[in-house]
Design an enzyme around this catalytic site. Structure first.
Site, short mmCIF file in Angstrom:
data_model
loop_
_atom_site.label_atom_id
_atom_site.label_comp_id
_atom_site.label_asym_id
_atom_site.label_seq_id
_atom_site.Cartn_x
_atom_site.Cartn_y
_atom_site.Cartn_z
N HIS A 185 0.77 -1.20 -0.14
CA HIS A 185 -0.15 0.14 0.06
C HIS A 185 0.96 1.48 -0.03
O HIS A 185 0.31 2.40 -0.59
CB HIS A 185 -0.76 0.07 1.46
CG HIS A 185 -2.01 1.16 1.18
ND1 HIS A 185 -2.91 1.22 0.47
CD2 HIS A 185 -1.84 2.32 1.94
CE1 HIS A 185 -3.60 2.36 0.73
NE2 HIS A 185 -2.91 2.99 1.78
N TYR B 286 4.24 0.31 -3.17
CA TYR B 286 4.17 0.13 -4.28
C TYR B 286 5.28 -0.87 -4.96
O TYR B 286 5.53 -0.78 -6.31
CB TYR B 286 4.00 1.20 -5.46
CG TYR B 286 3.02 2.18 -5.30
CD1 TYR B 286 1.94 1.71 -4.31
CD2 TYR B 286 3.08 3.53 -5.65
CE1 TYR B 286 0.81 2.72 -4.11
CE2 TYR B 286 1.78 4.32 -5.41
CZ TYR B 286 0.91 3.84 -4.61
OH TYR B 286 -0.27 4.82 -4.30
N ARG C 29 -7.56 15.63 2.50
CA ARG C 29 -6.38 16.28 3.33
C ARG C 29 -4.87 16.18 2.34
O ARG C 29 -4.22 16.90 2.39
CB ARG C 29 -6.06 15.65 4.58
CG ARG C 29 -7.10 15.74 5.61
CD ARG C 29 -6.52 15.37 6.95
NE ARG C 29 -6.32 13.84 7.07
CZ ARG C 29 -7.25 12.73 7.14
NH1 ARG C 29 -8.59 13.11 7.37
NH2 ARG C 29 -7.01 11.64 7.15
N SER D 143 -5.35 7.81 13.20
CA SER D 143 -6.32 8.42 13.73
C SER D 143 -6.53 9.62 12.56
O SER D 143 -5.40 10.33 11.96
CB SER D 143 -5.98 9.35 15.11
OG SER D 143 -6.02 8.08 16.00
N GLN D 144 -7.63 10.10 12.27
CA GLN D 144 -7.86 11.07 11.23
C GLN D 144 -7.79 12.61 11.61
O GLN D 144 -7.37 12.76 12.70
CB GLN D 144 -9.49 10.77 10.65
CG GLN D 144 -9.57 9.41 10.21
CD GLN D 144 -8.71 9.06 8.92
OE1 GLN D 144 -9.03 9.60 7.78
NE2 GLN D 144 -7.72 8.54 8.88
N SER E 83 -7.85 5.10 -2.75
CA SER E 83 -8.70 4.10 -2.33
C SER E 83 -8.94 3.66 -1.06
O SER E 83 -8.16 4.03 -0.32
CB SER E 83 -8.33 2.57 -3.33
OG SER E 83 -7.08 2.41 -2.49
N HIS E 84 -10.10 3.26 -0.64
CA HIS E 84 -10.33 2.92 0.68
C HIS E 84 -11.21 1.32 0.59
O HIS E 84 -12.30 1.51 1.25
CB HIS E 84 -11.00 3.85 1.48
CG HIS E 84 -10.35 4.25 2.70
ND1 HIS E 84 -11.12 4.61 4.00
CD2 HIS E 84 -9.05 4.25 3.19
CE1 HIS E 84 -10.01 4.73 4.97
NE2 HIS E 84 -8.76 4.69 4.29
N HIS F 104 -10.79 -2.04 1.25
CA HIS F 104 -10.59 -2.83 2.51
C HIS F 104 -11.56 -2.27 4.05
O HIS F 104 -12.40 -3.05 4.22
CB HIS F 104 -9.42 -3.32 3.04
CG HIS F 104 -8.85 -4.53 2.08
ND1 HIS F 104 -8.91 -4.35 0.82
CD2 HIS F 104 -7.82 -5.41 2.31
CE1 HIS F 104 -8.07 -5.31 0.13
NE2 HIS F 104 -7.66 -6.13 1.09
#
Length: 690
Positions: free
Chosen positions: A33, A36, A100, A296-297, A78-79, A81
């Protein structure tokens, strides 16, 4: 987990056993992820430069010049999973993360796109996933005030157990004032701004680099981040105000691999020393490995001169955001983490960030094309089946979940591409691809995905500026999957070069397969494309307008919607010739009483249902072929005055009017009443509303 070979490389390079923090850093930074490792050599084959490209791949987002006063910051992520394990929060934090990424460039986010891929809706689980993903995207985007203006929906058995949630974000910034993500000078301070750090999202990067198992929903839920859009909105305003001061030297979003990922990549030009015990925390008693790797976002890391730290803190506090001075840029090319006076990580940066070993996989071609078999049923029933397919049916239910008018830039969502008002012109946006076509012919299918998005832009008179992509594939360990991946990248690059449109950024998402469902996704190199155009509202065709078909129709049914609903098989579309795009673009820029749509999923019957649901049509050729084939590079044109078609190689096929859709060719005739067509077009909304 690190392979045995990876662990040996690390031990040998460090000359000792790694600490738990170092091991976690390598597990995440060396994951597929983040690094690459299977695709770096393929990505290097893509065209990435152009006259308008100010900053290409490698940063949080690319920067592309729009005009003298505006540049576009654009990224795609992409998100996948996380959105299977927790569809609402997985999709919402996907939006937050890509916003972000754009924000970290000092750009104001102005638009989102969301190409989405799900299993068939006859499964309750797939309906649940779709509804909650849409709710997550809409809820987050609406709260932060960034409109979702374009999207795509694909439904296929291959996405059972592994939906794909891809998101594009576009921002605007002055061409001379964007920020980059690499530190500028030793002695600078590293300041963490935003939400407190908790234990959510631990191991997210490594989680995204493996396939989903039967118990993923339970065991992997801690790897899914929890978002707070209200904090994100404050963070957007705070970072933009900080950027306006000109004091931010570099900036990076905390995404995959958390603080460890952001700070190590950010410091890779020099070096960095961090104090993990200075990070403002949500939960007491957190260990250093948790502090460094939590995802954490709503957090950003900035580099500033020591004298400017108080100013940044004051701005953060103005927006009720936490902040911490957590470290410094150092001249030595090392990544050092301290906690309560002890060194818990000391890694050569070239090893951690640039030293990931590449992966080489076997590849094996295949032939999945089946001979064409004439589908059973009369033409009217086939047409209604195609029009009822969720990819073709109206997406009004989905559109209603999003606030499109926030920021007051949206000109139109109707038609093939969205258009925003930007500066003295318009910005056109398109996204998506056709995984069924790409599965049958990866090279041509991926090339046609690029062309299809350029065709969408041509329908609003837009010239392409740039491409971003998200390469979604199953596990490259399988030789057939790696062949798909290689061929898709090569096909995408070839068409991008033909169109003269650079690929400026993107994302790779592998291991999209499910042990639970026994499925592998079809190859899905999802495309996002931006273009520049004049601002114009789309024409609304009315009775008496002439209809014409531009482009040649072939016997291309493989991977079509007709194939999806009947299993008819057939050859997939070959790589299309893009020359007609320029003529369509010119047509749209010189006339006002003209409307154009390109022919894609569902073929001509789908285009007619959109542009001319009541019309009398006469075609040349078998109606099955003319209505349902999905040959690329074709357009349906409607115009008030037939003279507008002069110079365009188009064939008149009929006129708008009446109270039904009448289709003829030779002795064949089909009449589709308006009520039946409307029911078919509303089938997706009917499923989701109930």
């Amino acid at each position: 987990m690190l392979s045995t070979e990876d662990q040996e490389i690390i031990r040998k390079s460090l000359g000792r056993e790694p600490t738990d923090v170092e091991t976690a850093c390598f597990e995440n930074l060396w994951s597929e992820h983040c690094s690459y490792r299977s695709t770096r050599h393929l990505l290097k084959t893509l065209p990435t430069t152009g006259d308008a490209v100010l900053l290409g791949p490698g940063d949080d987002a690319a920067i592309v010049r729009y005009d003298e006063d505006l540049a576009l910051a654009v990224g795609m992520e992409s998100h996948n999973h996380p959105s299977y394990v927790d569809p609402h929060d997985g999709a919402a934090t996907g939006v937050g993360g890509i916003v972000r990424d754009v924000l970290s460039m000092g750009a104001r986010p102005v638009a989102l796109m969301d190409p989405l891929y799900f299993g068939p809706l006859d499964r309750e689980k797939n309906r649940y996933l779709l509804e909650h993903v849409i709710d997550g995207i809409g809820g987050y985007g609406n709260c932060i005030g960034v409109p979702v203006v374009r999207g795509d929906l694909v439904f296929d058995e291959g996405f059972n157990g592994n939906p794909l949630v891809n998101v594009v974000c576009v921002g605007i910034v002055h061409p001379d004032r964007y920020i980059t993500a690499r530190v500028k000078k030793p002695g600078s301070r590293l300041v963490l701004i935003g939400a407190s750090t908790g234990r959510d999202g631990l191991g997210g990067a490594s989680f995204a680099s493996r396939d989903l198992s039967e118990d993923s929903e339970a065991t992997d839920r801690p790897s899914v981040q929890i978002g707070d859009p209200f904090t994100e909105k404050l963070l957007i305003d705070a970072i933009l105000e900080m950027a306006e001061t000109g004091k931010i030297l570099s900036c990076r979003d905390l995404g995959a691999a958390g603080l460890a990922g952001a700070s190590s990549e950010m410091c890779s030009t020099f070096g960095g020393r961090l104090r993990a015990d200075r990070v403002h925390l949500r939960e007491p008693g957190m260990k250093p490995v948790e502090i460094m790797l939590a995802e954490s976002q709503e957090r950003m890391l900035i580099e500033v001169d020591p004298s400017d730290v108080p100013l940044m803190g004051k701005i953060a506090e103005k927006y009720d955001l936490g902040w911490s001075d957590i470290g410094e840029v150092i001249a030595e090319h090392r990544y050092i983490v301290e906690f309560n006076g002890k060194t818990v990580a000391d890694i050569p940066l070239d090893l951690l960030v640039g030293g990931t070993p590449g992966c080489s996989w076997e590849k094996k071609s295949y032939n999945a094309v089946k001979p064409f078999t004439m589908p059973a049923g009369d033409l009217e029933s086939l047409a209604l089946k195609v029009l009822s397919f969720p990819e073709v049916a109206s997406r009004q239910w989905v559109v209603e979940q999003y606030d499109h008018d926030v920021q007051i830039r949206t000109v139109t969502l109707a038609g093939d591409a969205a258009v925003l008002r930007l500066g003295n012109g318009g910005l056109a946006l398109s996204c998506g691809c056709n995984p069924r076509h790409i599965y049958l012919s990866p090279y041509a299918g991926a090339a046609n995905a690029v062309l299809e998005n350029a065709a969408n832009l041509a329908c609003v008179g837009a010239t392409p500026l740039c491409i971003v992509n998200c390469l979604n594939f199953a596990s490259p360990v399988h030789p057939e999957i790696y062949w798909q991946l290689e061929q898709s990248v090569l096909g995408m690059g070839a068409m991008a070069r033909t169109l003269g449109t650079p690929v400026v950024g993107g994302n790779v998402s592998l291991y999209n397969e499910s042990d639970e469902m026994g499925t592998q996704i079809k190859p899905t190199p999802s495309i996002g494309m931006l273009g520049k155009c004049e601002v114009r509202h789309p024409a609304r065709p009315s009775d008496g307008w002439v209809l014409a078909l531009a482009g040649d129709t072939g016997d291309h049914f493989g991977g079509s919607v007709l194939d999806a609903v009947t299993g008819c098989g057939g050859a997939p579309p070959p790589q299309a010739d893009p020359r007609l795009l320029l003529a369509i673009r010119d047509l749209m820029t010189r006339g006002r009483d003209i409307a154009v749509t390109d022919l894609s999923q569902g073929g001509l019957i789908a285009a007619l249902s959109d542009l001319a649901p009541c019309a009398d049509i006469t075609l040349r050729g078998p109606l099955v072929k003319m209505l349902f084939a999905e040959t690329y590079g074709r357009f349906l044109v409607a115009c008030r005055d037939e003279r507008a078609l002069e110079g365009l190689a188009a064939t008149r096929i009929g006129e708008i009017g009446g109270d039904s859709l009448i289709l003829r060719s030779g002795s064949e005739k089909v009449v589709i009443e308006q009520d039946a067509l409307t029911r078919a077009r509303n089938s997706l909304s009917a499923i989701l509303r109930h």
